[in-house]
Design a protein around this motif. Structure first.
Motif, PDB file in Angstrom:
ATOM      1  N   PHE A   9      61.440  55.126  -3.056  1.00 49.41           N
ATOM      2  CA  PHE A   9      60.513  56.203  -3.386  1.00 49.41           C
ATOM      3  C   PHE A   9      60.701  56.677  -4.824  1.00 49.41           C
ATOM      4  N   LEU A  10      61.958  56.754  -5.275  1.00 46.42           N
ATOM      5  CA  LEU A  10      62.216  57.147  -6.651  1.00 46.42           C
ATOM      6  C   LEU A  10      61.683  56.104  -7.630  1.00 46.42           C
ATOM      7  N   MET A  11      61.784  54.828  -7.272  1.00 48.49           N
ATOM      8  CA  MET A  11      61.248  53.771  -8.122  1.00 48.49           C
ATOM      9  C   MET A  11      59.732  53.815  -8.188  1.00 48.49           C
ATOM     10  N   MET A  12      59.107  54.366  -7.157  1.00 43.70           N
ATOM     11  CA  MET A  12      57.652  54.409  -7.114  1.00 43.70           C
ATOM     12  C   MET A  12      57.068  55.403  -8.118  1.00 43.70           C
ATOM     13  N   ILE A  13      57.860  56.386  -8.549  1.00 40.35           N
ATOM     14  CA  ILE A  13      57.326  57.416  -9.448  1.00 40.35           C
ATOM     15  C   ILE A  13      56.865  56.821 -10.777  1.00 40.35           C
ATOM     16  N   PRO A  14      57.721  56.083 -11.521  1.00 37.14           N
ATOM     17  CA  PRO A  14      57.211  55.484 -12.768  1.00 37.14           C
ATOM     18  C   PRO A  14      56.145  54.421 -12.514  1.00 37.14           C
ATOM     19  N   GLN A  15      56.231  53.725 -11.385  1.00 31.13           N
ATOM     20  CA  GLN A  15      55.215  52.727 -11.075  1.00 31.13           C
ATOM     21  C   GLN A  15      53.857  53.384 -10.867  1.00 31.13           C
ATOM     22  N   LEU A  16      53.839  54.518 -10.180  1.00 31.95           N
ATOM     23  CA  LEU A  16      52.582  55.231  -9.949  1.00 31.95           C
ATOM     24  C   LEU A  16      52.012  55.788 -11.245  1.00 31.95           C
ATOM     25  N   LEU A  17      52.868  56.291 -12.123  1.00 27.86           N
ATOM     26  CA  LEU A  17      52.397  56.807 -13.408  1.00 27.86           C
ATOM     27  C   LEU A  17      51.759  55.702 -14.245  1.00 27.86           C
TER      28      LEU A  17
END
Length: 319
Positions: A9-17
């Motif tokens: 989930f933490l890795m998803m933050i920059p991916q979503l941005l």
């Protein structure tokens, strides 16, 4: 397992941005805008300019992007330029139809693909094996939209067995009537997918079953006198499901994403059809919201794949 979920989930933050930047740029590079061509040839340019200015389409791209991103963080995906409704409400209206169709399609696909692969692998070289192998080779080589059109023409228009549009009969009243009407509208598109798109599932599982049958752990179990059925279901089948499980996460999230070609051909009011309509009308806010939603589901699917793989095969543990 929880550490894996939190880390992903933490890795998803920059991916979503990064995804928001790409999606916004792609939508803005599309020719045209939501207002041009909507009001007829006699609409004066001043009206179009005023509408564009009020919608913020004349602002610089960075200003539009950060305004859009700020609204997303507050749970506001904007309003549809074309349908004059909030994008969240439009997605909510279509998501239910897509989920219903996706669940039925997924159930039928696995209900057909897994038994046929098992029957083919356990009777290698027989007529049953040749029949299912040939069937999947033929259906796998034909574009899906061709088979959808064929099923629609035969069972929808010619035989008139199933409806060719919509998701529920407008005259349906009561829970059971609405439920049966919904199922009746979903049968033809769901069966069309299940019958003609099982080639990947069939080939993957059949190959894995044949490979596992000659493995050392299977021969060891047979040498110990373990019953044949137990050897197959406990050793061969479970280990052969690993490559199938590695793709199951994406199949699950596909239930919520919608099938663009399927819903368009069968005129089924789901997420896929809404996406096509938004592209045709240059409805930027709806396009961005749907693509962002689908991208988020793809990241979730990747995480689910890791979880499913570690559950199916105890030897695979993701730290």
């Amino acid at each position: 397992m929880w550490k894996l979920i939190i880390r992903r989930f933490l890795m998803m933050i920059p991916q979503l941005l990064l995804m928001t930047v790409l999606l916004f740029a792609l939508a803005k590079m599309m020719p045209g805008d939501p207002f041009t061509g909507r009001f007829g040839a006699h609409t004066d340019m001043a009206t179009l300019i005023r509408l564009r200015r009020e919608a913020g389409l004349d602002d610089p791209w960075p200003v539009q992007y950060f305004h859009w991103l700020g609204n997303i963080f507050h749970g506001n995906f904007g309003d549809s330029y074309v349908m004059q409704k909030s994008v969240a409400s439009l997605i909510a209206q279509r998501l239910g139809n897509t989920v219903w169709l996706g669940i039925l399609t997924l159930i039928l696909t696995y209900a057909i693909g897994i038994p046929t692969a098992v029957a083919s692998a356990t009777h290698e070289g027989s007529f049953r094996d040749r029949f299912w192998t040939t069937y999947n080779s033929i259906t796998g080589g034909i574009p899906s939209f061709v088979m959808y059109l064929f099923m629609l023409f035969i069972f929808g228009f010619t035989l008139n067995w199933f409806p060719t549009t919509g998701s529920v009969d407008v005259n349906s009243n009561g829970f059971l009537n609405v439920l049966f009407s919904r199922l009746y509208h979903m049968i033809l598109p769901a069966v069309s997918v299940a019958l003609f798109t099982t080639v990947y599932l069939f080939n993957t599982l059949r190959t894995s079953l044949l490979d596992a049958r000659s493995s050392d752990f299977v021969r060891t179990a047979q040498a110990k006198g373990v019953p044949t059925k137990q050897v197959f279901w406990k050793h061969i089948f479970r280990n052969s499901m690993l490559p199938v499980a590695s793709n199951f996460g994406f199949d699950v999230v596909a239930v919520f994403s919608g099938a663009v070609i399927l819903e368009t051909i069968f005129n089924y009011p789901g997420m896929g059809q809404l996406f096509v309509q938004s592209i045709q009308t240059r409805d930027y806010t709806t396009i961005n919201a749907i693509m962002l939603f689908s991208g988020f589901l793809t990241l979730i699917g990747s995480m689910l794949n890791d979880i499913f793989v570690s559950w199916v095969d105890p030897r695979v543990r993701i730290k």
